[in-house]
Design a protein around this motif. Structure first.
Motif, mmCIF file in Angstrom:
data_model
loop_
_atom_site.group_PDB
_atom_site.id
_atom_site.type_symbol
_atom_site.label_atom_id
_atom_site.label_comp_id
_atom_site.label_asym_id
_atom_site.label_seq_id
_atom_site.Cartn_x
_atom_site.Cartn_y
_atom_site.Cartn_z
ATOM 1 N N SER A 291 3.659 6.403 -17.469
ATOM 2 C CA SER A 291 2.726 7.408 -18.013
ATOM 3 C C SER A 291 2.406 8.546 -17.061
ATOM 4 C CB SER A 291 1.419 6.726 -18.440
ATOM 5 O OG SER A 291 0.793 6.102 -17.336
ATOM 6 N N LYS A 292 2.615 8.338 -15.745
ATOM 7 C CA LYS A 292 2.274 9.393 -14.786
ATOM 8 C C LYS A 292 3.510 10.142 -14.281
ATOM 9 C CE LYS A 292 -1.975 7.125 -13.277
ATOM 10 N NZ LYS A 292 -2.804 6.667 -12.128
ATOM 11 N N LEU A 293 4.667 9.792 -14.803
ATOM 12 C CA LEU A 293 5.914 10.373 -14.307
ATOM 13 C C LEU A 293 5.961 11.877 -14.572
ATOM 14 C CD1 LEU A 293 8.499 9.337 -12.915
ATOM 15 C CD2 LEU A 293 9.567 9.274 -15.179
ATOM 16 N N GLN A 294 6.300 12.634 -13.518
ATOM 17 C CA GLN A 294 6.392 14.089 -13.632
ATOM 18 C C GLN A 294 7.810 14.602 -13.373
ATOM 19 O OE1 GLN A 294 3.300 16.231 -11.513
ATOM 20 N NE2 GLN A 294 1.893 14.522 -11.717
ATOM 21 N N ARG B 43 0.816 -1.217 0.000
ATOM 22 C CA ARG B 43 0.000 0.000 0.000
ATOM 23 C C ARG B 43 0.855 1.275 0.000
ATOM 24 N NH1 ARG B 43 -5.369 -0.820 3.825
ATOM 25 N NH2 ARG B 43 -5.991 -2.855 3.000
ATOM 26 N N LEU B 44 2.139 1.106 0.014
ATOM 27 C CA LEU B 44 3.042 2.251 0.103
ATOM 28 C C LEU B 44 2.891 3.168 -1.116
ATOM 29 C CD1 LEU B 44 4.943 2.716 2.472
ATOM 30 C CD2 LEU B 44 6.810 1.813 1.079
ATOM 31 N N GLN B 45 2.787 4.478 -0.833
ATOM 32 C CA GLN B 45 2.721 5.491 -1.890
ATOM 33 C C GLN B 45 3.951 6.395 -1.886
ATOM 34 O OE1 GLN B 45 -1.013 7.648 -1.767
ATOM 35 N NE2 GLN B 45 -2.162 5.792 -1.289
ATOM 36 N N THR B 46 4.534 6.627 -0.713
ATOM 37 C CA THR B 46 5.719 7.470 -0.585
ATOM 38 C C THR B 46 6.817 6.684 0.116
ATOM 39 O OG1 THR B 46 4.376 9.480 -0.421
ATOM 40 C CG2 THR B 46 6.655 9.622 0.339
ATOM 41 N N LEU B 47 7.995 6.591 -0.516
ATOM 42 C CA LEU B 47 9.135 5.915 0.082
ATOM 43 C C LEU B 47 10.368 6.786 -0.121
ATOM 44 C CD1 LEU B 47 10.500 3.504 1.442
ATOM 45 C CD2 LEU B 47 10.689 2.420 -0.809
ATOM 46 N N TRP B 48 10.845 7.375 0.967
ATOM 47 C CA TRP B 48 12.015 8.254 0.919
ATOM 48 C C TRP B 48 13.118 7.653 1.799
ATOM 49 C CZ3 TRP B 48 9.703 13.887 1.492
ATOM 50 C CH2 TRP B 48 8.955 14.166 0.336
ATOM 51 N N LEU B 49 14.209 7.239 1.141
ATOM 52 C CA LEU B 49 15.344 6.617 1.816
ATOM 53 C C LEU B 49 16.625 7.419 1.626
ATOM 54 C CD1 LEU B 49 14.692 2.954 0.612
ATOM 55 C CD2 LEU B 49 14.083 3.924 2.836
ATOM 56 N N ALA B 50 16.540 8.559 0.977
ATOM 57 C CA ALA B 50 17.710 9.302 0.511
ATOM 58 C C ALA B 50 18.660 9.706 1.634
ATOM 59 C CB ALA B 50 17.259 10.546 -0.250
ATOM 60 N N LEU C 139 5.749 -2.845 -5.316
ATOM 61 C CA LEU C 139 5.220 -1.556 -4.834
ATOM 62 C C LEU C 139 4.489 -0.857 -5.975
ATOM 63 C CD1 LEU C 139 8.334 -0.390 -2.755
ATOM 64 C CD2 LEU C 139 6.324 -1.662 -1.971
ATOM 65 N N VAL C 140 3.438 -1.471 -6.414
ATOM 66 C CA VAL C 140 2.740 -1.001 -7.620
ATOM 67 C C VAL C 140 1.925 0.261 -7.370
ATOM 68 C CG1 VAL C 140 2.701 -3.249 -8.720
ATOM 69 C CG2 VAL C 140 0.853 -2.610 -7.149
ATOM 70 N N VAL D 218 11.778 -0.604 -10.709
ATOM 71 C CA VAL D 218 11.142 0.714 -10.835
ATOM 72 C C VAL D 218 10.218 0.760 -12.052
ATOM 73 C CG1 VAL D 218 11.627 3.143 -11.306
ATOM 74 C CG2 VAL D 218 12.976 1.910 -9.616
ATOM 75 N N LEU D 219 10.556 0.007 -13.063
ATOM 76 C CA LEU D 219 9.786 0.028 -14.304
ATOM 77 C C LEU D 219 8.439 -0.656 -14.145
ATOM 78 C CD1 LEU D 219 12.742 -0.832 -16.701
ATOM 79 C CD2 LEU D 219 11.906 1.424 -16.038
ATOM 80 N N GLU D 220 8.226 -1.303 -12.985
ATOM 81 C CA GLU D 220 6.949 -1.978 -12.710
ATOM 82 C C GLU D 220 6.059 -1.158 -11.780
ATOM 83 O OE1 GLU D 220 6.503 -4.695 -14.446
ATOM 84 O OE2 GLU D 220 8.569 -4.555 -15.182
ATOM 85 N N MET D 221 6.308 0.150 -11.699
ATOM 86 C CA MET D 221 5.546 1.026 -10.788
ATOM 87 C C MET D 221 4.710 1.986 -11.620
ATOM 88 S SD MET D 221 8.594 1.884 -8.048
ATOM 89 C CE MET D 221 9.465 0.576 -7.178
ATOM 90 N N PRO D 222 3.509 1.596 -11.995
ATOM 91 C CA PRO D 222 2.723 2.405 -12.945
ATOM 92 C C PRO D 222 2.216 3.727 -12.403
ATOM 93 C CG PRO D 222 1.409 0.578 -12.093
ATOM 94 C CD PRO D 222 2.794 0.358 -11.615
ATOM 95 N N GLU D 223 2.179 3.886 -11.065
ATOM 96 C CA GLU D 223 1.655 5.118 -10.472
ATOM 97 C C GLU D 223 2.738 6.155 -10.205
ATOM 98 O OE1 GLU D 223 -1.664 5.527 -10.072
ATOM 99 O OE2 GLU D 223 -1.793 3.554 -11.029
#
Length: 951
Positions: free
Chosen positions: A669-672, A597-604, A620-621, A641-646
């Protein structure tokens, strides 16, 4: 030093508004996905206000004009919502003193401006320099751009200056010490992107008490010897400043010093015994350097009896035993010696220190037993002694004072049983004793979970949390007398049943361990502890928070490996996991891939072990934002990463990724926002299908990306920023790039581009910034760069441009910086240059320019830099430049100038530090006014027809 954590450097690149720092990094976001403390800045560039003015001290503004100045400042920042209370309808004389963030003196003049951490984006407003009574300025934790703002030189009364945690770039001015006024006592510049050398001139600021330079991008250098003059300095923070050489002797001449932090540099040699003689020293952090040898305390003893924190960890080659003098430190709360080569037994006097909280001695060569009295004489909380050769039994009294939170004693030779006292320790959160010689049973009580409290017990839990952190002032509103009203306490939000659902305690200066009691807040859904100084390993107490959805532990001092089971244990409801800017090590756990269910993952910005992004991340779709900059990632581009459509934000910059950039990434398609800068990607950039939602592309500084700019980039109608600099791109710049309707920043420098700049560049978008230097471009500079009235900066050095400088650029009202050196330009410098904009910087040397120097360069009072060497300029040096109080550098070597040098080049409180007019046809006397140039450090007058002597 245990201090407030560092501001996260969000993925993007700094835009240097002057060619002195062209490839530094930045911390700015663009859209709502960006980190919440990095607001959108690309309303770009109120560029007309960007050059940092160096004007002379002005007459005090009448009180009636102060409101107008504040409104001008607000406008420079594009009217941010946080300053909505600054408005013309309430701008009656004196009313501005009631505006938020403003404090006035008794005459109604602005004396205090505290505009910190409110999401301000944009340039430093020149109008701040006109607040004649300004004493205190705090603009920290924003996204302010540009170079160091020399407009502050006009603030004659300034005492406190805090510009930390912003996006300031370029070199610090060489004359800033003399120019920032002798009244200054606090200069706080940490966590920006300043480069170049640390100016020795800072040593002239003898009243300075606080100097914070940490976490910038300075060139490798020693701390200036002139710092020995800072005899009133109380706090020096120069961590992560690229310092080299031996311990700076200048520091030993600072008798008032209380805080010294030189961590994360490249200092070598021994730690000088004299540092322990600084009698007022309280905090000493020399961690993560290359110091060697024994730690020697002078025979006269330890004068620094007020020390509360000592951190000399991570030097690896410090040797010998723990100095006996440390036993005299009654105020010592923290002793960090880990990752060194210390040996011998741990002295008994360490156990008797009455204030000790944190003892970290891991990864050394200690032998013998832990002192039997450890824990009996202080509120001991953290004991970390793993990876030594310790023996004997564990002390019975480790939790005698009922504060022990964490004990790690792995990889030693301890024997005997685990003390029953540890099982009864109510505060203990983590016990790790792997790989020892322990016997006996595990005491009962270790695995008994505390019952979940009803709503009535929530206040008690909050008070327990407050106590764990040593009752910090920020939580003074949490008190037992109001225990029935905990839902109204600051930083707390409750559900309808009165249970704590939201705990937002960010940026309040908390220091200490993660409280176990947080795990007992059974209804907690939102936890934000960003930007504090929380210690310890990842808090598995959170596993008990079954409802947690948002978890932000970023910008703290958490260490150790992330638990291998954290994905399964953190609860299936978690949507945001924000752990950036800590000190986590080890591998990135593959188990995170189970958090579907993760939408935001920041490990930087954590020092993870070198390795690839786990393949399990393909699960992590639902991920929308992935920030893994500076995580020591290696291998090819992670296919997961290429399997993350959102995915809308992807930031994998500042790693060591190799191979090609896969074409499929452009199909998300949603990459900004896509940041892949500073890796080792190679080959052509191939695009089959492109995400038309892209707003920013930064694949700069990979060095070996080749081929042409993909034609598909010309389809990106939302693209605001295209950064391809420092690569091996070649071919012509496509005309379609010039037609992009949203383009504001184009950075193509240091490639192999040929051909011309597209003729339509600037005609179809609010273009603000073009950087194309160090290519092989030819032809004329496009006429339409400023067609839309937003253009501020052109850097096109070291190409083969020909023709004349467009008159349209001279008439551009927003132009700030023009740098065209080493081209083949002809014609004149346009006469209108400087008359219509806040022009600050012109560099046109090594061309074939003719004609006169424009009279109006300083017409708007902002001009500070002209370099036009090696041209064919003629006529005289304009008298108007002698009235330009902001002028810093005038370099006109090897031209055909005639007439006299203007008499008053340093009139008033001028800031001229460099004057070069050699190899011309100047005549007359050397002007006596040169004697007024207090800041002049270089003067070149040779090969002219001048008479007289230098005053």
């Amino acid at each position: 030093m245990l201090r407030t954590g560092q501001q996260p450097f969000f993925p993007n690149k700094d835009i240097p508004f002057g060619p002195v720092a062209q490839h530094t990094e930045n911390s700015q976001g663009i859209i709502d996905m960006a980190p919440p403390r990095r607001a959108c800045w690309l309303l770009l560039l109120q560029l007309a206000l960007l050059p940092c003015s160096l004007a002379a001290t002005q007459a005090p503004q009448p009180v009636a004009g102060e409101a107008a100045l504040l409104l001008k400042i607000k406008s420079s920042w594009s009217d941010p919502s946080a300053l909505a209370g600054w408005n013309a309808s309430s701008a009656a004389v004196g009313a501005h003193c009631d505006w938020p963030y403003v404090g006035c003196d008794t005459a109604g003049r602005v004396a205090n401006l505290t505009v910190a951490n409110i999401g301000v984006t944009g340039p430093f407003p020149d109008a701040i320099g006109d607040l004649s009574s300004l004493v205190y300025l705090d603009l920290s934790h924003n996204s302010i751009t540009s170079m160091f703002p020399t407009a502050l030189y006009r603030c004659a009364s300034i005492k406190y200056l805090d510009l930390s945690y912003n996006n300031l770039t370029g070199e610090l001015p060489s004359n800033m010490g003399r120019s920032l006024r002798e009244s200054l006592t606090a200069l706080i510049l940490n966590d920006n992107r300043f480069s170049g050398a640390i100016p020795p001139d800072l040593g002239s600021m003898k009243r300075l008490q606080k100097l914070w330079l940490a976490n910038n991008l300075f060139d490798a250098c020693e701390l200036p010897a002139s710092f020995k003059n800072l005899v009133n300095l109380v706090s020096l923070w120069a961590a992560n400043c690229n310092l080299v050489g031996e311990f700076p002797s200048s520091v030993l001449e600072m008798p008032e010093l209380q805080e010294l932090d030189l961590a994360n540099n490249g200092l070598t040699g021994s730690i000088p015994p004299r540092v322990w003689s600084l009698s007022k020293l309280q905090i000493l952090d020399l961690s993560a350097n290359n110091f060697t040898g024994d730690v020697v305390v002078d025979g006269n003893g330890l004068a620094a009896r007020s020390l509360t924190q000592i951190d000399i960890s991570g030097n690896y080659k410090l040797t010998g035993s723990i100095p006996e003098a440390f036993g005299l430190l009654e105020n010592l709360t923290l002793l960090n010696l880990f990752f060194n080569s210390f040996s011998g037994e741990i002295p008994t006097f360490i156990a008797r220190l009455p204030s000790l909280w944190v003892l970290q001695l891991n990864s050394n060569r200690f032998t013998g037993a832990l002192p039997a009295e450890l824990g009996k004489h202080s509120d001991l909380r953290f004991v970390v002694v793993d990876d030594n050769a310790l023996t004997g039994a564990f002390p019975e009294g480790l939790c005698a004072r009922s504060h022990l939170v964490y004990l790690n004693a792995d990889n030693n030779r301890f024997y005997g049983s685990i003390p029953v006292g540890l099982a009864n320790c109510a505060t203990l959160e983590a016990l790790s004793v792997n790989n020892n010689q322990l016997t006996g049973a595990i005491p009962e009580g270790f695995c008994l979970a505390a019952p979940q409290p009803a709503a009535a017990g929530e206040a008690a839990l909050l008070l327990k949390i407050k106590s764990t952190w040593g009752d910090p002032p920020a939580l003074a509103g949490w008190n037992a007398s109001a225990a029935g009203a905990h839902c109204d306490w600051p930083h707390v939000g409750c559900d309808t049943a009165g249970r704590v659902a939201n705990l937002t305690i960010d940026s309040v200066g908390i220091t200490g361990p993660f409280p176990d009691a947080i795990g007992d807040l059974s209804a907690l859904t939102y936890l934000d502890l960003y930007n504090n100084s929380i210690l310890g390993v990842f808090p598995t107490a959170l596993y008990r928070c079954a409802s947690i959805e948002h978890l932000d532990l970023s910008q703290n001092n958490l260490t150790g490996e992330l638990p291998s089971d954290m994905g399964r244990s953190l609860g299936e409801n978690l949507t945001d996991l924000i752990l950036d800017n800590n000190l986590f090590s080890g591998a990135i756990p593959p188990d995170i891939g189970s958090m579907t269910r993760l939408q935001t993952l920041w490990l930087a910005n954590n020092p993870f072990d070198a390795g690839p992004l786990p393949a399990s991340f393909k699960n992590l779709v639902g991920l929308v934002s992935l920030w893994a900059d500076n995580c020591n990632l290696v291998g090819e581009f992670p296919s997961s990463v290429l399997e993350m459509p959102e995915l809308e934000l992807l930031a994998l910059s500042q790693n060591a990724l190799t191979g090609s950039i896969p074409p499929k990434v452009w199909s998300l398609s949603k990459l900004q926002i896509l940041y892949l800068y500073t890796n080792n990607f190679t080959g052509d950039v191939v695009v089959h299908r492109i995400a038309k939602s892209l707003i920013e592309i930064d694949i700069s500084e990979n060095y070996k990306l080749t081929g042409s700019i993909p034609e598909a980039f010309g389809l990106l109608e939302n693209l605001t920023t295209l950064s391809l600099f420092v690569n091996g791109f070649s071919g012509e710049i496509p005309a379609s790039i010039a037609r992009l309707p949203s383009l504001r920043i184009l950075r193509l420098n240091s490639n192999r581009f040929i051909g011309t700049l597209p003729e339509e560049l600037g005609k179809h978008s609010n273009l603000g910034y073009v950087e194309v230097d160090d290519n092989a471009l030819t032809g004329a500079i496009p006429e339409g760069l400023c067609t839309r009235g937003h253009f501020g900066l052109l850097i096109a050095d070291n190409n083969r441009f020909n023709g004349s400088i467009p008159v349209s650029l001279a008439n551009c009202a927003t132009l700030v910086t023009l740098s065209l050196k080493s081209n083949r330009l002809t014609g004149t410098l346009p006469a209108e240059l400087g008359k219509h904009s806040n022009l600050g910087y012109v560099e046109v040397d090594d061309n074939a320019l003719t004609g006169a120097i424009p009279e109006g360069l300083c017409a708007r009072g902002q001009f500070y830099y002209l370099r036009a060497d090696n041209n064919r300029l003629n006529g005289s040096i304009p008298v108007s430049l002698s009235n330009c109080a902001t002028l810093q550098r005038l370099s006109l070597n090897n031209n055909q100038l005639t007439g006299a040098i203007p008499e008053d080049l340093c009139a008033g409180d001028g800031q001229l530090y460099y004057l070069d007019v050699e190899n011309n046809r100047l005549n007359g006397s050397i002007p006596s006014g040169i004697a007024n140039c207090a800041t002049l450090s270089q003067l070149h007058l040779g090969n002219n027809q001048l008479t007289g002597i230098i005053p």
